[in-house]
Design an enzyme around this catalytic site. Structure first.
Site, PDB file in Angstrom:
ATOM      1  N   LEU A 180      21.063  12.225  19.735  1.00 57.33           N
ATOM      2  CA  LEU A 180      21.952  12.404  18.865  1.00 57.33           C
ATOM      3  C   LEU A 180      23.341  12.888  19.033  1.00 57.33           C
ATOM      4  CD1 LEU A 180      22.605  11.630  15.973  1.00 57.33           C
ATOM      5  CD2 LEU A 180      21.843  14.279  14.970  1.00 57.33           C
ATOM      6  N   GLY A 181      23.737  12.361  20.607  1.00 57.78           N
ATOM      7  CA  GLY A 181      24.962  13.524  21.718  1.00 57.78           C
ATOM      8  C   GLY A 181      25.985  12.352  20.536  1.00 57.78           C
ATOM      9  N   THR A 263      23.116   0.112  22.565  1.00 56.37           N
ATOM     10  CA  THR A 263      23.958  -0.335  23.537  1.00 56.37           C
ATOM     11  C   THR A 263      24.271   1.508  25.198  1.00 56.37           C
ATOM     12  OG1 THR A 263      24.789   1.564  21.772  1.00 56.37           O
ATOM     13  CG2 THR A 263      25.832  -0.678  21.665  1.00 56.37           C
ATOM     14  N   ARG A 265      21.012   2.001  27.763  1.00 52.78           N
ATOM     15  CA  ARG A 265      20.969   2.052  28.647  1.00 52.78           C
ATOM     16  C   ARG A 265      19.998   1.167  28.935  1.00 52.78           C
ATOM     17  NH1 ARG A 265      25.629   2.949  30.728  1.00 52.78           N
ATOM     18  NH2 ARG A 265      26.077   4.421  32.530  1.00 52.78           N
ATOM     19  N   GLU A 294      22.720  -7.373  35.891  1.00 48.30           N
ATOM     20  CA  GLU A 294      24.070  -8.123  35.538  1.00 48.30           C
ATOM     21  C   GLU A 294      24.796  -8.605  36.826  1.00 48.30           C
ATOM     22  OE1 GLU A 294      26.834  -5.143  33.371  1.00 48.30           O
ATOM     23  OE2 GLU A 294      24.889  -3.790  32.093  1.00 48.30           O
ATOM     24  N   HIS A 313      28.273  -6.005  28.058  1.00 46.02           N
ATOM     25  CA  HIS A 313      28.055  -4.684  28.501  1.00 46.02           C
ATOM     26  C   HIS A 313      29.615  -4.573  28.412  1.00 46.02           C
ATOM     27  CE1 HIS A 313      26.556  -0.925  31.004  1.00 46.02           C
ATOM     28  NE2 HIS A 313      27.220  -0.905  30.089  1.00 46.02           N
ATOM     29  N   ILE A 314      29.915  -4.862  26.924  1.00 47.00           N
ATOM     30  CA  ILE A 314      31.602  -4.618  26.658  1.00 47.00           C
ATOM     31  C   ILE A 314      31.970  -3.591  25.858  1.00 47.00           C
ATOM     32  CG2 ILE A 314      31.986  -6.565  27.408  1.00 47.00           C
ATOM     33  CD1 ILE A 314      31.649  -7.733  24.274  1.00 47.00           C
ATOM     34  N   ALA A 315      30.275  -3.286  25.335  1.00 44.09           N
ATOM     35  CA  ALA A 315      30.713  -2.281  23.574  1.00 44.09           C
ATOM     36  C   ALA A 315      31.775  -1.033  24.372  1.00 44.09           C
ATOM     37  CB  ALA A 315      29.156  -1.272  24.123  1.00 44.09           C
TER      38      ALA A 315
END
Length: 348
Positions: A180-181, A263, A265, A294, A313-315
């Site tokens: 919860l960062g 989303t 690592r 990737e 990997h586009i979030a």
């Protein structure tokens, strides 16, 4: 006089970092020395450098040319994704603070930073886009948005999916956030607005502070989250303790109607356990924006799964997130200078 070193790269220019550094609330005048790290590469070429530093750390890449002598008198160091190695820190006896503005911290030798007890401010440049995308993946996984699209584009018209027994609206589900960062809290805000019940596991967070921020979230133990939540969403950093943390022992606790979202690592998730759980229908589905290699290889077992949504990997990829990151870093550092604390201060 305050002496600051900034290191630009292909994605964030040294000029932008310099402008942000000149607006820091530190003793004036401010002398900023600029360096570049692979700033002349194309975006595609630079991605290869990012992959090297993410896999091998700051020692795996070349340092910005000429930076070591300049570090001898530096008090502040601002980077985007350029390395901050032990060698650099050894050369910087006057260093008071490091600031960085990217998603992960693989480019920084955290052990060396800890040994020197140097404050490290970590601003996640694309936290808002990632939080939006995370909620989007929850909808995609539970309502088969991407899975249906793929089949329709291949000339099919699907009406049945692996999760047919469990389909329902998001508001009927309980979401558990593991970590919860900053991004996690933004996800909570969005889910609160949608009327979704949220639980969280994070042994390092100040639970009372979370309550004061007005976030509706119930804290639970890790095993409880995996046993009872309908959607598990991962938001941890990669450390020796979190590498392969989400393995068979935890995934096996999940309900057959539950979903896994990542989303963060890939290395926090143990791939063999993840693939097996989806293949054997131990969970209803998953959606991930990160993979272990990737670009993904044609023979990757992930591509054979019919209950998995993968994005490339586009979030965090929006037009404003990366260019604005030095100014976000400036604001957070100034908050630290004024208050003596910050949510973005990494505690090592």
């Amino acid at each position: 006089m305050s002496k600051v070193i900034v290191v630009g790269d292909t994605l964030v220019s040294a000029a932008t970092l310099k402008e942000a550094a000149e607006q820091l609330k530190i003793p004036k005048p401010i002398e900023v020395t600029c360096f570049d790290w692979y700033a002349d590469l194309t975006k595609e070429e630079f991605q290869a450098k990012i992959k090297i530093i993410e896999q091998g750390g700051p020692e795996a890449v070349e340092l910005p040319e000429g930076i070591l002598p300049a570090l001898e008198e530096a008090e502040y160091l601002l980077v985007h994704i350029a390395p901050v190695s032990a060698k650099m820190l050894e050369a910087a006896p006057q260093l008071k603070m490091i600031g960085t503005s990217r998603g992960g911290l693989e480019h920084i030798d955290l052990e060396a930073v800890s040994q020197r007890n140097i404050p490290l401010i970590h601003v996640i440049r694309n936290a808002e886009p990632v939080a939006d995308f995370t909620v989007g993946l929850m909808y995609a996984a539970t309502r088969n948005i991407a899975l249906s699209h793929r089949q329709v584009m291949n000339g099919q018209w699907p009406k049945q999916f692996p999760n047919d027994l469990y389909k329902t609206t998001l508001s009927n589900l309980t979401v558990a956030l593991i970590g919860l960062g900053y991004i996690g809290k933004l996800v909570v805000k969005r889910l609160n607005g949608l009327g979704v019940k949220v639980v969280a596991y994070d042994p390092y967070v100040d639970q009372e502070k979370i309550k004061r921020e007005g976030l509706a979230v119930t804290f639970v133990e890790l095993e409880e989250a995996f046993k009872h939540a309908d959607i598990l969403s991962l938001h941890m950093r990669v450390t020796p303790d979190t590498t392969n943390m989400i393995n068979d022992s935890l995934i096996s606790l999940m309900k057959p109607s539950s979903y896994l979202i990542n989303t963060a690592r890939p290395d926090i998730l143990y791939k063999p356990s993840f693939v097996k759980a989806l293949k054997d229908r131990k969970i209803a589905g998953a959606a991930i924006d990160v993979v272990w290699e990737e670009p993904i290889q044609a023979d990757d077992p992930l591509l054979a799964l019919d209950n998995l949504t993968i994005t490339s990997h586009i979030a965090g990829d929006t037009i404003d997130a990366i260019p604005r990151s030095p100014y976000l870093l400036r604001d957070v550092m100034n908050e630290f200078f004024e208050k003596g604390s910050s949510d973005m201060l990494i505690r090592l």
